[in-house]
Design an enzyme around this catalytic site. Structure first.
Site, PDB file in Angstrom:
ATOM      1  CG  HIS A 303    -104.216 -53.129 -65.459  1.00  0.00           C
ATOM      2  ND1 HIS A 303    -102.946 -52.612 -65.460  1.00  0.00           N
ATOM      3  CD2 HIS A 303    -104.490 -53.497 -64.192  1.00  0.00           C
ATOM      4  CE1 HIS A 303    -102.468 -52.675 -64.236  1.00  0.00           C
ATOM      5  NE2 HIS A 303    -103.374 -53.201 -63.448  1.00  0.00           N
ATOM      6  CG  ASP A 360    -110.150 -56.730 -59.302  1.00  0.00           C
ATOM      7  OD1 ASP A 360    -109.616 -57.449 -58.439  1.00  0.00           O
ATOM      8  OD2 ASP A 360    -109.888 -55.528 -59.452  1.00  0.00           O
TER       9      ASP A 360
HETATM   10  N1  CMC Z   1    -115.183 -50.597 -69.316  1.00  0.00           N
HETATM   11  C1  CMC Z   1    -115.471 -49.839 -70.397  1.00  0.00           C
HETATM   12  N2  CMC Z   1    -114.630 -48.947 -70.933  1.00  0.00           N
HETATM   13  C2  CMC Z   1    -113.437 -48.827 -70.354  1.00  0.00           C
HETATM   14  C3  CMC Z   1    -113.047 -49.585 -69.235  1.00  0.00           C
HETATM   15  C4  CMC Z   1    -113.984 -50.502 -68.723  1.00  0.00           C
HETATM   16  N3  CMC Z   1    -113.681 -51.252 -67.643  1.00  0.00           N
HETATM   17  N4  CMC Z   1    -111.789 -49.234 -68.871  1.00  0.00           N
HETATM   18  C5  CMC Z   1    -111.394 -48.299 -69.734  1.00  0.00           C
HETATM   19  N5  CMC Z   1    -112.385 -48.043 -70.642  1.00  0.00           N
HETATM   20  C6  CMC Z   1    -112.318 -47.140 -71.781  1.00  0.00           C
HETATM   21  C7  CMC Z   1    -112.344 -45.696 -71.349  1.00  0.00           C
HETATM   22  O1  CMC Z   1    -113.673 -45.197 -71.300  1.00  0.00           O
HETATM   23  C8  CMC Z   1    -111.520 -45.061 -72.445  1.00  0.00           C
HETATM   24  O2  CMC Z   1    -112.320 -44.949 -73.601  1.00  0.00           O
HETATM   25  P1  CMC Z   1    -112.146 -43.681 -74.598  1.00  0.00           P
HETATM   26  O3  CMC Z   1    -110.733 -43.758 -75.115  1.00  0.00           O
HETATM   27  O4  CMC Z   1    -113.185 -43.875 -75.643  1.00  0.00           O
HETATM   28  O5  CMC Z   1    -112.371 -42.463 -73.754  1.00  0.00           O
HETATM   29  C9  CMC Z   1    -110.458 -46.099 -72.760  1.00  0.00           C
HETATM   30  O6  CMC Z   1    -111.040 -47.349 -72.400  1.00  0.00           O
HETATM   31  C10 CMC Z   1    -109.144 -45.913 -72.017  1.00  0.00           C
HETATM   32  O7  CMC Z   1    -109.469 -45.895 -70.641  1.00  0.00           O
HETATM   33  P2  CMC Z   1    -108.703 -45.048 -69.534  1.00  0.00           P
HETATM   34  O8  CMC Z   1    -109.708 -44.600 -68.530  1.00  0.00           O
HETATM   35  O9  CMC Z   1    -107.827 -44.025 -70.175  1.00  0.00           O
HETATM   36  O10 CMC Z   1    -107.763 -46.134 -68.924  1.00  0.00           O
HETATM   37  P3  CMC Z   1    -106.979 -45.985 -67.584  1.00  0.00           P
HETATM   38  O11 CMC Z   1    -105.663 -46.609 -67.819  1.00  0.00           O
HETATM   39  O12 CMC Z   1    -106.966 -44.584 -67.073  1.00  0.00           O
HETATM   40  O13 CMC Z   1    -107.872 -46.841 -66.535  1.00  0.00           O
HETATM   41  C11 CMC Z   1    -108.696 -48.575 -65.204  1.00  0.00           C
HETATM   42  C12 CMC Z   1    -107.552 -48.109 -66.110  1.00  0.00           C
HETATM   43  C13 CMC Z   1    -108.320 -49.905 -64.549  1.00  0.00           C
HETATM   44  C14 CMC Z   1    -108.920 -47.542 -64.080  1.00  0.00           C
HETATM   45  C15 CMC Z   1    -109.977 -48.720 -66.066  1.00  0.00           C
HETATM   46  O14 CMC Z   1    -109.764 -49.651 -67.086  1.00  0.00           O
HETATM   47  C16 CMC Z   1    -111.188 -49.131 -65.209  1.00  0.00           C
HETATM   48  O15 CMC Z   1    -111.802 -48.267 -64.574  1.00  0.00           O
HETATM   49  N6  CMC Z   1    -111.552 -50.449 -65.193  1.00  0.00           N
HETATM   50  C17 CMC Z   1    -112.657 -50.919 -64.397  1.00  0.00           C
HETATM   51  C18 CMC Z   1    -112.243 -51.026 -62.943  1.00  0.00           C
HETATM   52  C19 CMC Z   1    -111.340 -52.204 -62.703  1.00  0.00           C
HETATM   53  O16 CMC Z   1    -111.638 -53.325 -63.095  1.00  0.00           O
HETATM   54  N7  CMC Z   1    -110.255 -51.936 -61.946  1.00  0.00           N
HETATM   55  C20 CMC Z   1    -109.320 -53.008 -61.505  1.00  0.00           C
HETATM   56  C21 CMC Z   1    -107.937 -52.826 -62.066  1.00  0.00           C
HETATM   57  S1  CMC Z   1    -106.934 -54.287 -61.813  1.00  0.00           S
HETATM   58  C22 CMC Z   1    -106.820 -54.453 -60.093  1.00  0.00           C
HETATM   59  C23 CMC Z   1    -106.072 -53.333 -59.439  1.00  0.00           C
HETATM   60  O17 CMC Z   1    -104.882 -53.174 -59.733  1.00  0.00           O
HETATM   61  O18 CMC Z   1    -106.650 -52.632 -58.617  1.00  0.00           O
END
Ligand code: CMC
Length: 425
Positions: A303, A360
């Site tokens: 998140h 989720d």
């Molecule tokens: N699985 C594996 N790796 C992950 C995941 C994941 N679900 N989420 C983040 N990472 C990794 C990402 O690859 C990055 O790694 P590195 O630093 O080595 O490059 C690190 O963690 C930081 O990730 P980020 O992309 O900078 O994080 P963000 O804050 O931009 O993204 C997020 C947040 C929710 C979009 C992301 O965690 C994600 O895509 N999760 C899966 C989708 C999901 O479950 N979304 C629902 C969110 S809660 C309900 C809502 O509010 O909609």
């Protein structure tokens, strides 16, 4: 903390006021910075930017705290009802008995859809994703309820808010019934918000529908857990759309479109489909290797704001166990989910990146057990989030400092050049 920050660029200094909230990080006010310095601030993804002032929802991502108008989410889930939370989000305070009765009546009064609206659904293919139907149908509400789209009239704003909260369950249930090839079920105003929705989804003309209070309560809790979540992507979309003066039906349709994305509300469908793909506990290590090799993400994990735990996930997991227990379902996917969570939470890859289960992760298993196909999961999210969107829209619209949203950019394209005729290129 000091009441201003000083930024020095070359031989020039700029004072930037520090604004204080009631809790949470202070913010550095850069509103006059461009006018004073000729520089923009750069923050794609808004990771360091507060886009507005708000009194609705507070999140402390490090401590795993979520408050609506000051009330902790776990207390609301345990003690309140979705409709009461709707009132709280919209009006800022919990209602007294008389206020609640009036609100309940106002929402109930608007549950029906214009008869012509039912025919609108038939324009969609039967295999259309219900979120595609939601985006179109909610956008079309303004064509049926044009008498409440004058945003400058407070009474019309209120009626639109009531209509949206009241009609979303009816529209969502119709999207579901249309998808299933079953006849539409009309709302019943003597039922609670959640019971009415479940009946519109699961009643069929051939037999009596028997309510189950545990499932009704679970539905209500799921709605509470999704009701609002501060300035996330879809809420920011609603605010930005509304900043131009667009009416709420259009703004909420924009929010629904944004919510559908797999990084946001679309993740609940993807999380369940991921669990189905893994299938059995013995396949988890291979799946985790794929995540680490960055072939795909672990859906339902991570998140932007929560870096400790998602308090909604804790409540969702409890609801999941209650629903499966009540229905006597022994879903092998629950075993996969619990094992996957255990492995991920002890694996350095996930620990270092502060990746925890989000709301989720367990909602899909719960909703599946209740009888919803995975394509409906994001629709339920949209239904519940409508009150958050409309509360945030209202707050934005009623803010005397409202301005049209207009971000700027760091331009890295071609500089000015002359047009060349096609034979000279
Ligand atoms: N699985 C594996 N790796 C992950 C995941 C994941 N679900 N989420 C983040 N990472 C990794 C990402 O690859 C990055 O790694 P590195 O630093 O080595 O490059 C690190 O963690 C930081 O990730 P980020 O992309 O900078 O994080 P963000 O804050 O931009 O993204 C997020 C947040 C929710 C979009 C992301 O965690 C994600 O895509 N999760 C899966 C989708 C999901 O479950 N979304 C629902 C969110 S809660 C309900 C809502 O509010 O909609």
């Amino acid at each position: 903390m000091a009441d201003k920050a000083t930024l020095t660029i070359g031989d020039q200094s700029f004072d930037l006021p520090i604004l204080k909230g009631t809790t949470g990080p202070d913010v550095m006010d850069v509103r006059k910075f461009y006018a004073d310095s000729d520089l923009f601030t750069f923050d794609p993804g808004f990771t360091s930017t507060a886009s507005c002032e708000s009194k609705i929802t507070f999140i402390d991502g490090d401590a795993g705290i979520l408050l609506h108008r000051g009330y902790p989410i776990d207390q609301l889930v345990e003690k309140s009802s979705f409709l009461e939370v709707c009132y709280l989000l919209l009006h800022g305070e919990l209602p007294n008995a008389a206020e609640f009765e009036t609100f309940d009546h106002n929402i109930t009064y608007h549950t029906m859809l214009h008869a012509q609206f039912d025919r609108f659904f038939e324009g969609f293919r039967r295999d259309a994703h219900p979120m595609a139907i939601m985006t179109g149908a909610v956008g079309a509400l303004s064509a049926f309820y044009a008498d409440s789209i004058n945003v400058d009239d407070p009474r019309e704003r209120e009626i639109s808010a009531h209509r949206l909260i009241a009609k979303m369950p009816t529209i969502a249930a119709r999207a579901f019934k249309y998808h299933m090839g079953q006849p539409f079920v009309s709302p019943r105003n003597n039922l609670s918000y959640s019971e009415n929705f479940l009946r519109m989804c699961f009643a069929v003309p051939a037999e009596d529908w028997v309510p189950n209070p545990i499932l009704t309560r679970a539905m209500d809790r799921i709605f509470i857990l999704h009701a609002d979540h501060e300035q996330n992507a879809s809420t920011s979309t609603v605010r930005l759309a509304g900043s131009s003066g667009a009416h709420p039906f259009a703004c909420i349709a924009a929010g629904i479109a944004c919510l559908w994305g797999p990084s946001h509300g679309g993740a609940n469908q993807e999380a369940l489909e991921m669990l189905e793909e893994i299938g059995t506990v013995d396949k988890i290590p291979e799946f985790i290797e794929g995540v680490k090799a960055r072939k795909y993400k672990l859906m339902g994990f991570g998140h932007r704001v929560y870096k400790n735990f998602d308090p909604r996930a804790t409540a969702m997991q409890k609801t999941c166990h209650e629903v499966l227990g009540e229905l006597g379902i022994n879903d092998p996917l629950l075993e996969v989910a619990m094992e996957l969570e255990k492995i991920a939470l002890s694996d350095p890859y996930f620990i270092e990146r502060k990746l925890y289960p989000n709301i989720d992760f367990y909602s899909g298993i719960t909703l599946r057990a209740m009888g919803f196909p995975s394509k409906m999961f994001t629709v339920l999210f949209a239904l519940a989030r409508t009150v958050g969107w409309i509360s945030q829209w209202k707050e934005m619209f009623e803010d005397p400092a409202r301005k049209i949203g207009r971000p700027r950019q760091l331009y890295t394209g071609a500089t000015q050049r002359d047009y060349a005729p096609i034979d000279k290129r």
